[in-house]
Design an enzyme around this catalytic site. Structure first.
Site, PDB file in Angstrom:
ATOM      1  N   GLU A   1      -9.717  -0.438  -1.445  1.00  0.00           N
ATOM      2  CA  GLU A   1      -9.392   0.964  -1.139  1.00  0.00           C
ATOM      3  C   GLU A   1      -9.547   1.835  -2.381  1.00  0.00           C
ATOM      4  OE1 GLU A   1      -5.670   0.019   0.754  1.00  0.00           O
ATOM      5  OE2 GLU A   1      -6.823  -0.911   2.371  1.00  0.00           O
TER       6      GLU A   1
ATOM      7  N   GLU B   1     -11.338 -10.471  -1.022  1.00  0.00           N
ATOM      8  CA  GLU B   1     -10.962  -9.694   0.151  1.00  0.00           C
ATOM      9  C   GLU B   1     -12.207  -9.030   0.741  1.00  0.00           C
ATOM     10  OE1 GLU B   1      -6.543  -8.545  -0.031  1.00  0.00           O
ATOM     11  OE2 GLU B   1      -7.636  -6.996  -1.090  1.00  0.00           O
TER      12      GLU B   1
ATOM     13  N   LYS C   1       0.849  -1.212   0.000  1.00  0.00           N
ATOM     14  CA  LYS C   1       0.000   0.000   0.000  1.00  0.00           C
ATOM     15  C   LYS C   1       0.879   1.255   0.000  1.00  0.00           C
ATOM     16  CE  LYS C   1      -3.423  -2.623   2.522  1.00  0.00           C
ATOM     17  NZ  LYS C   1      -4.700  -2.613   3.164  1.00  0.00           N
TER      18      LYS C   1
HETATM   19  C1  PEP Z   1      -4.992  -5.828   1.487  1.00  0.00           C
HETATM   20  O1  PEP Z   1      -4.932  -4.630   1.525  1.00  0.00           O
HETATM   21  O2  PEP Z   1      -4.996  -6.384   0.388  1.00  0.00           O
HETATM   22  C2  PEP Z   1      -5.062  -6.556   2.758  1.00  0.00           C
HETATM   23  C3  PEP Z   1      -5.489  -7.773   2.721  1.00  0.00           C
HETATM   24  O3  PEP Z   1      -4.696  -5.883   3.905  1.00  0.00           O
HETATM   25  P1  PEP Z   1      -4.501  -6.505   5.388  1.00  0.00           P
HETATM   26  O4  PEP Z   1      -3.735  -7.801   5.225  1.00  0.00           O
HETATM   27  O5  PEP Z   1      -3.706  -5.479   6.136  1.00  0.00           O
HETATM   28  O6  PEP Z   1      -5.856  -6.725   5.951  1.00  0.00           O
END
Ligand code: PEP
Length: 249
Positions: free
Chosen positions: A97, A165, A13
């Site tokens: 995001e 996700e 990120k």
């Molecule tokens: C992501 O941003 O793809 C993610 C899975 O973040 P995290 O592992 O921090 O939840």
């Protein structure tokens, strides 16, 4: 894990400095990684070239986004051609995001995926429901609609990896249970079978993302339809990321 080669991506990120990234790269360069896993890291654009030139070739490089077409007069954007030029082989598209904070929609994301694939990049294509959508019983509807937008646009699936996700699990420490994740992965595979082909359904890797860490990865990796992980926070810690990579079963 399923039948495809296990795939673990680290999404850094908008994190890191030259100093912290130098340390992370050096940690990753000195560890032993299971051979049967595709490993990809996605640094912020400005560090891509630096990471590409200092990280072991064992690990591939991904961007976190790209422009939707050929480069040109698009201030602030980065083109697929430029990514390829510096040796980047993957791009993450449709991350929650970008969908929910930046406002990218299904069609725009589908177009980006199509352009990137046509130019030879691999695409880590994210999907996933919001908490209120899960609570309203709409998890499958949302995931299928997002999958359909990719399916309607992409020229082929050989270089597509689907990342499920759930938005409520991203960066929250609230990981989906192995059963919750498996249920959606299986449903997405079934959707691919009915709407694309049985071959694509069996060959496309569906990876899980959302608060995966060194402690919960092993149980998730045991699930039949979980073919790997997309990792945010824990991918910034070299040793923990390696534990996740090596959780392949
Ligand atoms: C992501 O941003 O793809 C993610 C899975 O973040 P995290 O592992 O921090 O939840």
């Amino acid at each position: 894990a399923g039948t495809g080669k296990f795939f673990v991506g680290g999404n850094w990120k908008c994190n890191g400095t030259k100093e912290s990234i130098t340390k992370l790269v050096s940690d990753l360069n000195t560890v032993k990684l299971e051979s049967d896993v595709d490993v990809v890291v996605a640094p912020p654009f400005v560090y891509l070239d630096f990471v590409k030139s200092s990280l072991s070739e064992r690990i591939e490089i991904s961007a976190q986004n790209t422009w939707v077409g050929k480069g040109g007069a698009f201030t602030g954007e980065i083109s697929v051609e430029q990514l390829k030029d510096i040796g980047c082989s993957w791009v993450i598209l449709g991350h929650s995001e970008r969908r929910h904070i930046i406002g990218e929609d299904d069609q725009f994301i589908g177009k980006k995926a199509a352009y990137a694939l046509n130019e030879g990049l691999g695409v880590i294509a994210c999907i996933g429901e919001l908490l209120e959508e899960r609570e309203a019983g709409k998890t499958f509807d949302v995931c299928f609609q997002q999958l359909k937008a990719y399916a309607d646009a992409v020229p082929g699936w050989e270089k597509m990896v689907i990342a499920y996700e759930p938005v409520w699990a991203i960066g929250t420490g609230k990981v989906a249970t192995p059963e919750q994740a498996q249920e959606v992965h299986m449903a997405c595979r079934d959707w691919l079978k009915k709407n694309v082909s049985a071959e694509v359904a069996s060959k496309t890797r569906i990876i899980y993302g959302g608060s995966v860490n060194g402690g919960n990865c092993a149980e998730l990796a045991k699930q039949e339809d979980i073919d790997g992980f997309l990792v945010g926070g824990a991918s910034l810690k070299g040793p923990e990321f390696v534990t996740i990579i090596n959780s392949v079963t």
